[in-house]
Design an enzyme around this catalytic site. Structure first.
Site, PDB file in Angstrom:
ATOM      1  N   ASN A 246      -2.834  -3.104  12.036  1.00 20.58           N
ATOM      2  CA  ASN A 246      -2.626  -1.713  12.475  1.00 20.58           C
ATOM      3  C   ASN A 246      -3.938  -0.919  12.452  1.00 20.58           C
ATOM      4  OD1 ASN A 246      -3.037  -1.392   9.769  1.00 20.58           O
ATOM      5  ND2 ASN A 246      -1.254  -0.097   9.393  1.00 20.58           N
TER       6      ASN A 246
ATOM      7  N   LEU B   3      -2.592 -11.337   5.183  1.00 24.77           N
ATOM      8  CA  LEU B   3      -3.707 -10.651   4.524  1.00 24.77           C
ATOM      9  C   LEU B   3      -3.626  -9.139   4.631  1.00 24.77           C
ATOM     10  CD1 LEU B   3      -4.986 -13.563   5.570  1.00 24.77           C
ATOM     11  CD2 LEU B   3      -7.077 -12.500   4.788  1.00 24.77           C
TER      12      LEU B   3
ATOM     13  N   VAL C 234       2.656  -3.911   9.691  1.00 23.08           N
ATOM     14  CA  VAL C 234       3.565  -4.951   9.178  1.00 23.08           C
ATOM     15  C   VAL C 234       4.679  -4.386   8.292  1.00 23.08           C
ATOM     16  CG1 VAL C 234       1.901  -6.849   9.324  1.00 23.08           C
ATOM     17  CG2 VAL C 234       2.064  -5.531   7.190  1.00 23.08           C
TER      18      VAL C 234
ATOM     19  N   TYR D 289      -2.415  -1.227  -6.143  1.00 23.81           N
ATOM     20  CA  TYR D 289      -2.888  -2.478  -5.522  1.00 23.81           C
ATOM     21  C   TYR D 289      -2.450  -3.672  -6.363  1.00 23.81           C
ATOM     22  CZ  TYR D 289      -6.284  -5.846  -3.587  1.00 23.81           C
ATOM     23  OH  TYR D 289      -6.888  -6.937  -3.005  1.00 23.81           O
TER      24      TYR D 289
ATOM     25  N   GLY E 196      -9.580  -7.276   9.655  1.00 21.27           N
ATOM     26  CA  GLY E 196     -10.335  -6.882   8.461  1.00 21.27           C
ATOM     27  C   GLY E 196     -11.492  -7.822   8.210  1.00 21.27           C
ATOM     28  N   PHE E 197     -12.118  -7.617   7.097  1.00 24.26           N
ATOM     29  CA  PHE E 197     -13.301  -8.407   6.729  1.00 24.26           C
ATOM     30  C   PHE E 197     -12.941  -9.896   6.584  1.00 24.26           C
ATOM     31  CE2 PHE E 197     -15.278  -9.751   2.513  1.00 24.26           C
ATOM     32  CZ  PHE E 197     -16.324 -10.435   3.104  1.00 24.26           C
TER      33      PHE E 197
ATOM     34  N   THR F 237       2.875  -1.745   2.023  1.00 29.13           N
ATOM     35  CA  THR F 237       2.363  -2.944   2.715  1.00 29.13           C
ATOM     36  C   THR F 237       2.579  -4.181   1.850  1.00 29.13           C
ATOM     37  OG1 THR F 237       0.768  -1.578   3.871  1.00 29.13           O
ATOM     38  CG2 THR F 237       0.334  -3.925   3.866  1.00 29.13           C
TER      39      THR F 237
ATOM     40  N   GLY G  76      -9.294  -1.938   8.964  1.00 33.21           N
ATOM     41  CA  GLY G  76     -10.091  -2.896   9.734  1.00 33.21           C
ATOM     42  C   GLY G  76     -10.417  -2.307  11.093  1.00 33.21           C
TER      43      GLY G  76
ATOM     44  N   ASN H 134       8.416  -8.589   5.545  1.00 31.81           N
ATOM     45  CA  ASN H 134       8.438  -8.807   7.003  1.00 31.81           C
ATOM     46  C   ASN H 134       7.655 -10.054   7.404  1.00 31.81           C
ATOM     47  OD1 ASN H 134      10.081  -6.606   7.578  1.00 31.81           O
ATOM     48  ND2 ASN H 134       8.343  -5.183   7.671  1.00 31.81           N
TER      49      ASN H 134
HETATM   50  P1  NAD Z   1      -9.839  -5.250   4.803  1.00 33.45           P
HETATM   51  O1  NAD Z   1      -9.459  -3.846   4.473  1.00 33.45           O
HETATM   52  O2  NAD Z   1     -11.162  -5.473   5.456  1.00 33.45           O
HETATM   53  O3  NAD Z   1      -8.726  -5.961   5.661  1.00 33.45           O
HETATM   54  C1  NAD Z   1      -7.373  -5.659   5.551  1.00 33.45           C
HETATM   55  C2  NAD Z   1      -6.798  -5.579   6.944  1.00 33.45           C
HETATM   56  O4  NAD Z   1      -5.382  -5.319   6.857  1.00 33.45           O
HETATM   57  C3  NAD Z   1      -7.390  -4.448   7.761  1.00 33.45           C
HETATM   58  O5  NAD Z   1      -7.795  -4.924   9.029  1.00 33.45           O
HETATM   59  C4  NAD Z   1      -6.255  -3.430   7.878  1.00 33.45           C
HETATM   60  O6  NAD Z   1      -6.320  -2.647   9.037  1.00 33.45           O
HETATM   61  C5  NAD Z   1      -5.036  -4.331   7.811  1.00 33.45           C
HETATM   62  N1  NAD Z   1      -3.822  -3.653   7.344  1.00 33.45           N
HETATM   63  C6  NAD Z   1      -3.656  -2.895   6.241  1.00 33.45           C
HETATM   64  N2  NAD Z   1      -2.395  -2.450   6.151  1.00 33.45           N
HETATM   65  C7  NAD Z   1      -1.728  -2.956   7.232  1.00 33.45           C
HETATM   66  C8  NAD Z   1      -0.401  -2.847   7.721  1.00 33.45           C
HETATM   67  N3  NAD Z   1       0.526  -2.139   7.060  1.00 33.45           N
HETATM   68  N4  NAD Z   1      -0.075  -3.485   8.866  1.00 33.45           N
HETATM   69  C9  NAD Z   1      -0.993  -4.205   9.554  1.00 33.45           C
HETATM   70  N5  NAD Z   1      -2.281  -4.341   9.139  1.00 33.45           N
HETATM   71  C10 NAD Z   1      -2.640  -3.723   7.992  1.00 33.45           C
HETATM   72  O7  NAD Z   1      -9.776  -6.067   3.422  1.00 33.45           O
HETATM   73  P2  NAD Z   1     -10.285  -7.526   3.084  1.00 33.45           P
HETATM   74  O8  NAD Z   1     -11.334  -7.419   2.069  1.00 33.45           O
HETATM   75  O9  NAD Z   1     -10.551  -8.267   4.328  1.00 33.45           O
HETATM   76  O10 NAD Z   1      -8.986  -8.125   2.384  1.00 33.45           O
HETATM   77  C11 NAD Z   1      -8.058  -8.919   3.113  1.00 33.45           C
HETATM   78  C12 NAD Z   1      -7.015  -9.469   2.169  1.00 33.45           C
HETATM   79  O11 NAD Z   1      -7.631 -10.293   1.177  1.00 33.45           O
HETATM   80  C13 NAD Z   1      -6.230  -8.391   1.443  1.00 33.45           C
HETATM   81  O12 NAD Z   1      -4.885  -8.773   1.337  1.00 33.45           O
HETATM   82  C14 NAD Z   1      -6.875  -8.378   0.075  1.00 33.45           C
HETATM   83  O13 NAD Z   1      -5.977  -7.959  -0.905  1.00 33.45           O
HETATM   84  C15 NAD Z   1      -7.269  -9.827  -0.101  1.00 33.45           C
HETATM   85  N6  NAD Z   1      -8.406  -9.953  -1.028  1.00 33.45           N
HETATM   86  C16 NAD Z   1      -9.672  -9.637  -0.641  1.00 33.45           C
HETATM   87  C17 NAD Z   1     -10.708  -9.734  -1.560  1.00 33.45           C
HETATM   88  C18 NAD Z   1     -12.137  -9.408  -1.192  1.00 33.45           C
HETATM   89  O14 NAD Z   1     -13.026  -9.544  -2.034  1.00 33.45           O
HETATM   90  N7  NAD Z   1     -12.426  -8.983   0.031  1.00 33.45           N
HETATM   91  C19 NAD Z   1     -10.456 -10.129  -2.871  1.00 33.45           C
HETATM   92  C20 NAD Z   1      -9.127 -10.413  -3.231  1.00 33.45           C
HETATM   93  C21 NAD Z   1      -8.121 -10.335  -2.296  1.00 33.45           C
END
Ligand code: NAD
Length: 334
Positions: free
Chosen positions: A49, A90, A74, A162, A27-28, A109, A53, A116
């Site tokens: 998964n 994450l 996961v 969420y 992911g990001f 998740t 991402g 997990n």
């Molecule tokens: P994103 O959607 O870019 O990344 C999340 C990643 O998790 C993706 O690659 C996705 O494919 C993977 N994923 C989702 N469900 C899954 C599963 N069941 N099994 C395996 N992989 C799984 O989001 P992001 O912005 O990179 O956020 C990453 C984490 O940081 C998250 O937990 C989010 O809650 C937290 N977060 C992000 C921000 C933000 O501003 N970007 C702010 C607060 C919290």
């Protein structure tokens, strides 16, 4: 292409783990964490998964034999060979557009997935860090938000899938610490932006950038007076790793206390991208938080962490990255 990465210094000193698991590493935020870990001489097993991402985010790491990608959900048990010193959890849909379209999966998740990941940390005797969110504060009645604030979340509102998943994940993390003695930490991440966000993920920064670059109206929700505190991704991942390398359980706020209104942000993106696109006001989503600003005293006092990237520079780098992506896509389609 990702120039921001090459400019980023590895963390000072070698982190106290040799190999880390990063769930959601495609992911990001997760992909930037994988980069920072590898640049700090830590081996990385990325588990994702590919739900929200993409493997493109880590493709530049594939030739490195210290990096491994395991495509895995996961919410299914995680079984991996070898030693693991750190589990960074994450994995979770994170943008409103994603979790509103995937409500049950988001809850699964946050609950099963977190159990997990915690089990993996327990089995490997690894440090565990949960990526929680400022959304646990809901529409906050205290401002700025300190870690001691319990939040104001509507448990049956659309965003609850969420917010409550993350609140549950925090409770599960705390229970594994007290009942199983797992070395856990919780970081509460506030809005983060930077390269590798998805243009259509519905969050304010990529939406405004996409619209500005396309010359389309920048759609500001409500009257735009609601605030956001935006942290550049390099700062966020540096903070996550600082917490991971310590023994503090958190929760720890990680974010930029510089508060900006959504309307100001739209104007800034417009200016920095040299766009003449107009601003258009549209309806505000249900339960959209009115104010957001982290109190980062704890992160500063415990870890010496604070954001260091000038928001304008971060935004310019991000705009540049999006412009490059758009040009490459256009070139491929020609
Ligand atoms: P994103 O959607 O870019 O990344 C999340 C990643 O998790 C993706 O690659 C996705 O494919 C993977 N994923 C989702 N469900 C899954 C599963 N069941 N099994 C395996 N992989 C799984 O989001 P992001 O912005 O990179 O956020 C990453 C984490 O940081 C998250 O937990 C989010 O809650 C937290 N977060 C992000 C921000 C933000 O501003 N970007 C702010 C607060 C919290």
């Amino acid at each position: 292409m990702d120039t921001s990465l090459r400019e980023r210094a590895p963390v000072k000193g070698r982190p106290p783990f040799r190999r880390a698991v990063v769930t959601g590493g495609c992911g990001f935020v997760g992909s930037h964490l994988c980069d920072l870990l590898l640049d700090s001489d830590v081996e990385v097993l990325c588990i994702d998964n590919l739900l929200t991402g993409t493997a493109d985010n880590v493709v530049h790491r594939r030739p490195d034999d210290r990096f491994e990608l395991m495509v895995h959900d996961v919410t299914d048990p995680i079984s991996i060979p070898g030693e693991v010193g750190l589990v960074l959890h994450l994995a979770s849909p994170a943008s409103p557009q994603d979790y509103l379209r995937l409500p049950v999966q988001t809850l699964q998740t946050g609950s099963r997935g977190t159990f997990n990941a915690l089990e993996l940390a327990r089995e490997k005797r690894a440090r565990f860090v949960l990526a929680s969110t400022s959304e646990v504060y809901g529409d906050p009645l205290q401002h700025p938000q300190r870690e001691s604030y319990w939040g104001n979340v509507n448990p049956v509102g659309p965003r609850s899938v969420y917010d409550e998943a993350k609140r549950f994940a925090e409770a599960a993390t705390t229970a594994y610490r007290s009942e199983h003695g797992v070395d856990t930490a919780i970081v509460r991440i506030f809005n983060t932006f930077g390269p590798r966000m998805r243009a259509a993920d519905g969050r304010a920064v990529p939406t405004f950038i996409r619209q500005a670059l396309a010359g389309e109206p920048l759609t500001v929700t409500g009257d735009g007076s609601q605030t956001r505190s935006l942290c550049y991704v390099d700062d966020t991942v540096r903070g996550i790793l600082a917490v991971a390398a310590a023994s503090h359980p958190g929760p720890v706020n990680l974010g930029n206390p510089a508060e900006t209104t959504v309307l100001e942000l739209a104007h800034l993106v417009r200016k920095l991208s040299g766009s003449a696109a107009p601003i258009e006001f549209v309806d505000r989503p249900v339960d959209d938080p009115g104010r957001r600003r982290p109190d980062i005293t704890l992160a500063w006092e415990q870890f010496g962490w604070k954001p260091e990237t000038d928001p304008r520079k971060g935004l310019s780098t991000t705009i540049q990255w999006f412009a490059t992506q758009l040009n490459e896509t256009a070139a491929r389609e020609r």
